[in-house]
Design a protein around this motif. Structure first.
Motif, PDB file in Angstrom:
ATOM      1  N   LEU A 205      42.360  -4.463  50.126  1.00 23.00           N
ATOM      2  CA  LEU A 205      42.267  -3.179  50.842  1.00 23.00           C
ATOM      3  C   LEU A 205      43.119  -2.115  50.151  1.00 23.00           C
TER       4      LEU A 205
ATOM      5  N   ARG B 172      41.406  -0.897  47.043  1.00 23.75           N
ATOM      6  CA  ARG B 172      40.317   0.057  47.291  1.00 23.75           C
ATOM      7  C   ARG B 172      40.860   1.466  47.493  1.00 23.75           C
TER       8      ARG B 172
ATOM      9  N   VAL C 287      38.493   4.637  46.401  1.00 23.64           N
ATOM     10  CA  VAL C 287      37.279   4.387  47.176  1.00 23.64           C
ATOM     11  C   VAL C 287      37.404   5.143  48.488  1.00 23.64           C
TER      12      VAL C 287
ATOM     13  N   VAL D 292      37.560   6.251  52.079  1.00 29.83           N
ATOM     14  CA  VAL D 292      37.752   5.557  53.352  1.00 29.83           C
ATOM     15  C   VAL D 292      37.217   6.412  54.502  1.00 29.83           C
TER      16      VAL D 292
ATOM     17  N   LEU E 142      31.004   6.062  53.458  1.00 32.38           N
ATOM     18  CA  LEU E 142      31.133   4.682  52.986  1.00 32.38           C
ATOM     19  C   LEU E 142      29.874   4.238  52.254  1.00 32.38           C
ATOM     20  N   THR E 143      30.058   3.412  51.221  1.00 36.45           N
ATOM     21  CA  THR E 143      28.908   2.845  50.519  1.00 36.45           C
ATOM     22  C   THR E 143      28.274   1.794  51.433  1.00 36.45           C
TER      23      THR E 143
ATOM     24  N   HIS F   1      27.928  -1.296  50.921  1.00 40.01           N
ATOM     25  CA  HIS F   1      28.796  -2.484  50.915  1.00 40.01           C
ATOM     26  C   HIS F   1      29.942  -2.311  51.901  1.00 40.01           C
ATOM     27  N   HIS F   2      30.601  -1.161  51.781  1.00 39.14           N
ATOM     28  CA  HIS F   2      31.785  -0.966  52.597  1.00 39.14           C
ATOM     29  C   HIS F   2      31.441  -0.743  54.072  1.00 39.14           C
TER      30      HIS F   2
ATOM     31  N   ASP G  19      31.030  -4.082  55.335  1.00 36.97           N
ATOM     32  CA  ASP G  19      32.359  -4.696  55.521  1.00 36.97           C
ATOM     33  C   ASP G  19      32.950  -4.282  56.868  1.00 36.97           C
TER      34      ASP G  19
ATOM     35  N   ARG H 260      33.592 -11.689  49.069  1.00 39.59           N
ATOM     36  CA  ARG H 260      33.591 -10.283  48.645  1.00 39.59           C
ATOM     37  C   ARG H 260      34.749 -10.008  47.687  1.00 39.59           C
TER      38      ARG H 260
END
Lengths: 175, 644
Positions: free
Chosen positions: B460, B463, B468, B470, B475-476, B478-479, B482, B524
């Protein structure tokens, strides 16, 4: 259809044929016989059978060897490890029930081994107690007084053959 | 040389992304269905492999006494009525956990599970009219083994060889089992059907995990995760025990998978379709267990609405409409049983004997209070019905709030958390209800592979450090997935934390649906991906741990003359040791030269292996039931090895 598919199909057919052959529709062969009835173990005669007499000698209840052994770490138990009682059967008619009981009054714990004795039983008879366990949290002392009693039950009456005050030792110390 | 697990199956991989070959042939239809359900050959391999493995522990009999309730309810449902009038399993009184009463009748619960199993009951009944039940079931298992071999052959481009080896194996094992088979009474059909659908659900947990992680990462990672579900989590242990857990685990993963697909695609229609599908799976989950479904729903709604690219009224209407439709089976069942579409059987009074029967049998099922009066104006009846529905909804939400609030308070108790998640051990009040045995493992003891979550804080932090986003709206896919996984896992855990630790949990079974989510998190991590680059080392370590370890364990346990609780604790300590090693390795891995990475792969293999050893011994020896196993050879093995 290629070779691998033919192999798969053949296998499926074999299994299907065996299933149907043993089924109610065809019933050509019974591949699943009914499980045979379990014979009652000789050591568990019914109360009705307790109508015999027993004459025994060399009755022995060990004085030592009574332990509470610590179980695997985290299991929270002590396992009982008690020696068996022994006796020599001089004569026996019909069937009687032998009982070897060990009682630890302070822990409110009692265990007993029971066995039927008849003419086919070995002359030198040994009777132990089943495996058991006691919660570790109950044990506060290093040892506990207990009573070991060997008795015989016949014609609805229980006769004590021998009794002994013994000491149960907590191995590895109590918690 | 490492096995290349990323073999290119261009046709299948393209299909797995939603395309199918043109043409209207049956083959194309079959391929489309296969793709929709399993993804590709690897998915099929995992499916049949999981079924075959779980089939080893397919015992006959009732493991937990509330199995009586659903088995009896299914028997009656298969005979055409909701009410449990005939009791064929358990005490004749029908007083078993989960049995409820209304309208002067008894009812079961988990009706989604029962309806799903209904076709299997009929299929098995059909089988017994033409064939032998025992032989048929042995045959099914052997065909699953054959299918597993064949899929391996397809992947390795050795179809014919695999088909022949598989056929020899399947027929050989079939003959061996048949040689010692005894009659299997038809009375077990209902229970066997429940077990069969539970096994299938468990297999789909592996397939969905594979498909999800293959899409997010690579096929190698997806396949490793799918295999880990089967061999390194307790999912396989619960597969042949017809509780709700495996079904719920499959539905949770189906929700997460659909959610990811809805975020992954650039096509708006596909995105909407998968978004709606995620809600449809939640709707089906309510039919299984409304409380757990509500937990999933809350997490999904929150994450979905916050991370969706668009929440236009049209999209929300479609999603809401599909969700509403998916709730229909649940609501209809409730209406017929409780007279309120939002009052699941769980809310009805518990059946404790004839004196506890609520209502009168003359009251037609489905009539809600107040609707029976002919003198009542329609609008009053309508309002009353609405009030009843609103009460049902409010009660559901109230129950959830109570559970979550209790969970939050429980989350502040370090000792409880320690026992549930880290070390189970002997807990007096729990063991007392398990006949004095400390048989319940913690989450980490049940699946030591979760020790890999130790790198979560670092991941975390990484990221955030790497920039990345937040921000929830950016968010992508993937995220966003998650976040959904974290949301469901946390809420689900809070939902049950208040009552844990509890007796007969064995492997914290209430949290079984959370386990695939935790495994998703494990796979992951880049640190875990690094270990998967050495599949040969990992495979050898795993195989060695299972093949040698299980024998050593049996010898050790016999020498120690262990009882059930002690055996469980031996596994607990071994698993905790493996978990500690794995956690330590992952913490120091980045500071070590790359040439040491195979050591980590071996530790991961051992960690999975010790879990498999527990699954094998628990399934075949520790928790063997008196009527035996579906496979007679396993029954013989269990009798020979069993020392309790």
């Amino acid at each position: 259809m290629n070779s691998s598919h033919r192999t798969l199909l053949l296998t499926i057919c074999c299994i299907a044929v065996a299933t149907v052959t043993s089924g109610p529709l065809v019933h050509a062969v019974d591949l699943t016989p009914t499980e045979s009835e379990q014979l009652e173990p000789s050591g568990l005669a019914s109360v009705d059978d307790e109508a015999g007499t027993l004459v025994a000698s060399n009755i022995s209840i060990p004085d030592t060897g009574y332990h509470l052994e610590k179980g695997v770490a985290g299991s929270g138990i002590y396992k009982v490890s008690f020696p068996p009682a022994r006796l020599h059967i001089e004569s026996v008619t019909n069937t009687v029930m032998l009982t070897f009981a060990i009682e630890i009054p302070e822990l409110g714990y009692m265990t007993q081994g029971v066995s039927a004795v008849d003419a086919d039983s070995p002359r030198n008879f040994t009777l132990g107690t089943p495996e058991g366990q006691i919660e570790a949290s109950k044990l506060t002392n290093q040892s506990y007084p207990a009573t070991a009693t060997l008795s015989v039950r016949s014609n609805g009456e229980t006769r004590t053959l021998a009794t002994r005050n013994v000491t149960i030792v907590v191995e590895g110390g109590s918690q | 040389m490492d096995l290349d697990l990323d073999l290119d199956f261009s046709i299948l991989s393209s299909r797995s992304h939603g395309d199918t070959a043109d043409g209207s042939t049956d083959t194309a239809t079959r391929h489309t269905l296969t793709t929709a359900l399993f993804g590709d050959h690897y998915g099929l391999l995992l499916f049949f492999g999981a079924v075959t493995f779980a089939g080893l522990f397919w015992h006959i009999g009732v493991f937990i006494n509330d199995n009586y309730t659903i088995a009896n309810a299914l028997y009656n449902l298969a005979n055409g009525h909701f009410a449990v009038t005939d009791i064929i399993y358990g005490p004749e009184s029908g007083v078993t956990p989960g049995m409820v009463t209304n309208n002067g009748q008894r009812y079961g619960r988990n009706y989604g599970q029962l309806f799903l199993t209904l076709p299997v009951v009929y299929a098995l009944r059909g089988l017994t009219t033409v064939g032998d039940l025992r032989i048929g079931l042995i045959g099914l298992w052997c065909l699953s083994l054959l299918a597993t071999c064949y899929q391996v052959g397809r992947i390795l481009n050795r179809e014919l060889l695999a088909a022949r080896v598989g056929a020899i194996l399947a027929l050989g094992i079939f003959a061996l089992n048949t040689a010692v088979a005894t009659q299997l009474d038809d009375k077990w059909i209902t229970l066997l059907a429940l077990q069969l659908t539970s096994i299938l659900a468990a297999a789909f947990v592996a397939v969905l995990t594979y498909r999800l992680l293959t899409r997010i990462h690579t096929r190698r990672i997806g396949l490793a995760a799918g295999l880990a579900i089967v061999f390194a989590t307790p999912v396989s242990f619960w597969a042949a025990i017809p509780k709700r857990h495996t079904y719920m685990a499959a539905l949770v993963l189906a929700v997460v998978y659909s959610f990811y697909r809805s975020r992954e695609t650039a096509a708006a229609t596909t995105a909407l379709r998968f978004r709606a599908l995620a809600y449809a799976f939640v709707g089906l989950a309510t039919w299984l267990q409304a409380g757990e479904a509500l937990v999933i729903f809350v997490a999904l709604v929150a994450v979905d609405l916050l991370t969706a690219e668009s929440n236009s009224p049209r999209e929300l209407a479609v999603v809401g409409g599909v969700f509403g439709l998916s709730l229909l089976p649940f609501m209809l069942t409730n209406l017929l049983i409780a007279g309120n579409p939002f009052s699941p059987p769980l809310f009805l009074p518990r059946y404790t004997g004839p004196e506890s029967l609520v209502g009168s049998p003359s009251t037609s099922p489905g009539s809600s209070p107040g609707t029976g009066s002919s003198a009542q104006p329609v609008w009053i009846a309508l309002l009353t019905s609405l009030q009843v529905v609103a009460n049902g909804l409010l009660e559901s939400i109230d129950q959830l709030a109570i559970r979550v609030e209790g969970g939050l308070r429980a989350a502040l108790e370090p000792q409880r958390l320690y026992h549930v998640f880290i070390r189970g051990g002997y807990i007096e009040e729990v063991a007392r209800k398990d006949l004095g045995h400390a048989i319940n493992l913690s989450l980490l003891e049940s699946a030591p592979i979760f020790a890999a979550l130790v790198v979560l804080p670092k991941a975390l932090y990484g990221r955030v450090r790497d920039g990345v986003s937040v921000e929830i709206r950016r968010l992508t896919p993937h995220h966003a997935t998650d976040v959904l996984v974290a949301g469901i896992a946390v809420l689900f855990s809070l939902f049950y934390l208040r009552v844990l630790p509890l007796h007969v949990m064995i492997t914290v079974r209430y949290l079984l649906p959370v386990m695939p989510l935790l495994l998703y998190a494990v796979f992951r991590f880049r640190a875990v991906h690094d270990l998967l680059t050495y599949p040969r080392t990992l495979g050898i370590a795993f195989t060695g741990t299972v093949c040698i370890g299980v024998q050593l364990l049996v010898v050790l346990l016999i020498l120690l003359d262990t009882n059930l609780g002690e055996a469980a604790q031996v596994h607990a300590w071994l698993n905790l040791t493996a978990a500690t090693l794995l956690a330590l390795w992952l913490l120091v891995q980045t500071r070590l030269p790359e040439r040491y990475t195979p050591v980590g792969a071996a530790i991961l293999g051992v960690t999975a292996g010790v879990t498999t050893n527990f699954l094998l011994l628990a399934g075949v020896v520790y928790f063997a039931l008196e009527p035996g196993f579906v496979l007679p050879i396993i029954e013989l093995l269990s009798e020979r090895v069993g020392w309790f």
